[in-house]
Enzyme design. Structure first.
Site, PDB file in Angstrom:
ATOM      1  N   SER A  81       0.834  -1.216   0.000  1.00 20.07           N
ATOM      2  CA  SER A  81       0.000   0.000   0.000  1.00 20.07           C
ATOM      3  C   SER A  81       0.865   1.262   0.000  1.00 20.07           C
ATOM      4  O   SER A  81       0.468   2.290  -0.554  1.00 20.07           O
ATOM      5  CB  SER A  81      -0.998  -0.007   1.163  1.00 20.07           C
ATOM      6  OG  SER A  81      -0.348   0.167   2.389  1.00 20.07           O
ATOM      7  N   ASN A  82       2.040   1.196   0.603  1.00 20.06           N
ATOM      8  CA  ASN A  82       2.941   2.360   0.544  1.00 20.06           C
ATOM      9  C   ASN A  82       3.521   2.541  -0.865  1.00 20.06           C
ATOM     10  O   ASN A  82       3.724   3.663  -1.319  1.00 20.06           O
ATOM     11  CB  ASN A  82       4.071   2.219   1.569  1.00 20.06           C
ATOM     12  CG  ASN A  82       3.624   2.653   2.956  1.00 20.06           C
ATOM     13  OD1 ASN A  82       3.382   3.829   3.202  1.00 20.06           O
ATOM     14  ND2 ASN A  82       3.476   1.686   3.857  1.00 20.06           N
ATOM     15  N   ARG A 135      13.042  -7.306   5.148  1.00 24.91           N
ATOM     16  CA  ARG A 135      14.345  -7.865   5.512  1.00 24.91           C
ATOM     17  C   ARG A 135      15.317  -6.745   5.867  1.00 24.91           C
ATOM     18  O   ARG A 135      15.161  -5.621   5.382  1.00 24.91           O
ATOM     19  CB  ARG A 135      14.958  -8.652   4.345  1.00 24.91           C
ATOM     20  CG  ARG A 135      14.135  -9.822   3.993  1.00 24.91           C
ATOM     21  CD  ARG A 135      14.735 -10.675   2.896  1.00 24.91           C
ATOM     22  NE  ARG A 135      13.722 -11.653   2.543  1.00 24.91           N
ATOM     23  CZ  ARG A 135      13.471 -12.738   3.264  1.00 24.91           C
ATOM     24  NH1 ARG A 135      14.191 -13.029   4.333  1.00 24.91           N
ATOM     25  NH2 ARG A 135      12.492 -13.557   2.918  1.00 24.91           N
ATOM     26  N   ASN A 146      13.492   4.374   4.291  1.00 23.65           N
ATOM     27  CA  ASN A 146      12.588   3.334   4.797  1.00 23.65           C
ATOM     28  C   ASN A 146      11.417   3.992   5.516  1.00 23.65           C
ATOM     29  O   ASN A 146      11.569   5.072   6.079  1.00 23.65           O
ATOM     30  CB  ASN A 146      13.360   2.453   5.791  1.00 23.65           C
ATOM     31  CG  ASN A 146      12.502   1.359   6.411  1.00 23.65           C
ATOM     32  OD1 ASN A 146      11.777   0.649   5.704  1.00 23.65           O
ATOM     33  ND2 ASN A 146      12.570   1.213   7.724  1.00 23.65           N
ATOM     34  N   HIS A 152       8.793   3.323   8.636  1.00 24.82           N
ATOM     35  CA  HIS A 152       8.630   2.456   9.818  1.00 24.82           C
ATOM     36  C   HIS A 152       7.385   2.888  10.595  1.00 24.82           C
ATOM     37  O   HIS A 152       7.200   4.087  10.825  1.00 24.82           O
ATOM     38  CB  HIS A 152       9.879   2.557  10.715  1.00 24.82           C
ATOM     39  CG  HIS A 152       9.803   1.662  11.903  1.00 24.82           C
ATOM     40  ND1 HIS A 152       9.985   0.299  11.805  1.00 24.82           N
ATOM     41  CD2 HIS A 152       9.510   1.915  13.200  1.00 24.82           C
ATOM     42  CE1 HIS A 152       9.821  -0.247  13.005  1.00 24.82           C
ATOM     43  NE2 HIS A 152       9.533   0.718  13.862  1.00 24.82           N
ATOM     44  N   ASP A 163      20.683   3.076   7.467  1.00 25.92           N
ATOM     45  CA  ASP A 163      22.103   2.808   7.719  1.00 25.92           C
ATOM     46  C   ASP A 163      22.243   1.343   8.127  1.00 25.92           C
ATOM     47  O   ASP A 163      21.299   0.571   7.949  1.00 25.92           O
ATOM     48  CB  ASP A 163      22.679   3.798   8.755  1.00 25.92           C
ATOM     49  CG  ASP A 163      22.034   3.625  10.126  1.00 25.92           C
ATOM     50  OD1 ASP A 163      21.281   2.640  10.321  1.00 25.92           O
ATOM     51  OD2 ASP A 163      22.292   4.473  10.999  1.00 25.92           O
ATOM     52  N   GLU A 177       1.437   7.073   7.042  1.00 28.48           N
ATOM     53  CA  GLU A 177       2.534   6.541   6.211  1.00 28.48           C
ATOM     54  C   GLU A 177       2.323   6.940   4.760  1.00 28.48           C
ATOM     55  O   GLU A 177       3.264   7.357   4.071  1.00 28.48           O
ATOM     56  CB  GLU A 177       2.598   5.009   6.309  1.00 28.48           C
ATOM     57  CG  GLU A 177       2.966   4.480   7.673  1.00 28.48           C
ATOM     58  CD  GLU A 177       3.119   2.967   7.690  1.00 28.48           C
ATOM     59  OE1 GLU A 177       3.656   2.405   6.729  1.00 28.48           O
ATOM     60  OE2 GLU A 177       2.701   2.336   8.675  1.00 28.48           O
TER      61      GLU A 177
END
Ligand code: GRF
Length: 213
Positions: A13-14, A91, A107, A109, A141, A174
């Site tokens: 969905s993102n 991952r 990313n 989160h 990172d 998000e």
């Protein structure tokens, strides 16, 4: 035009929020590929519908994490994207990939980092009993959800919320924050200074530098 590659492992969905932002011109970029470790990811269907090339690097087809990561790095390098977005990529990205692409990977989160890194962030927030949670977009990172923070948005944790209810409320934020962070990146407005990300304000195009009412 900046090229964006998206990595996603599931629902996507993102990823869809990125596709939509590109389509409605709020994200001035082109999506050059969806990369997934999961051949059954729903994100693949979204990519097909949007005409975005799909690159499947099936984790289960490799004898080790190292060989998988080597194959993944080759795919990512071949794409030569300006920005790589982890959008529900489930991952940890290994050090070789981070070294090669440092500063180009972001990313999303589902918690207000540095609280609740790792898996099941929404469950962690509910179990801890925080009253506010949210989402974080950050540069990646070598740590687990530790990179410099670009944007965050907060949502309330309501009495009686279960994990899914909180996750749904966070997900709305998000979908707003991830394309916005991608836009800031693509406009060249982000600078990493240590653990901090500086965001340059939008260009002021008014003739005498004052805001136009
Ligand atoms: C999102 O909550 C994201 O923050 C987390 O995994 C979830 C992926 O959802 N990393 P989707 O695949 O984008 O729908």
């Amino acid at each position: 035009m900046k090229q964006i590659a998206v990595l996603a492992s599931g629902r996507g969905s993102n990823f869809q929020a990125i596709i939509d932002a590109i389509a409605d011109n709020t994200l001035p970029a082109r999506c050059c590929g969806l990369v997934t470790d999961n051949p059954d990811a729903y994100a693949i269907i979204r990519a097909n519908e949007a005409g975005i090339p799909v690159f499947i690097v099936d984790f289960s087809a490799y004898p080790s994490k190292e060989t998988y990561e080597r194959a993944l790095l080759e795919v990512l390098k071949d794409l030569s994207a300006d920005l790589y977005i982890l959008a529900g990529y489930m991952r940890i990205v290994g050090p070789a990939i981070i070294r090669e692409l440092e500063g180009k990977i972001i990313n999303i989160h589902p918690a207000l980092l540095p609280s609740f890194p790792g898996l099941h962030a929404q469950r962690q927030a509910i179990e801890y009993g925080v009253k506010v949670s949210g989402c974080t977009v950050h540069f990646v990172d070598e740590g687990m959800d530790t990179g410099p923070i670009i944007l965050q948005a907060a949502v309330p944790v309501l009495e009686g919320d279960d994990e899914d209810q909180l996750a749904g409320r966070i997900l709305e934020e998000e979908h707003r924050c991830l394309p916005k962070a991608a836009r800031l990146y693509c406009e060249g407005r982000l600078t990493i200074r240590g653990t901090r990300v500086l965001i340059r304000p939008e260009e002021d195009n008014s003739p005498d530098g004052r805001e136009i009412p």
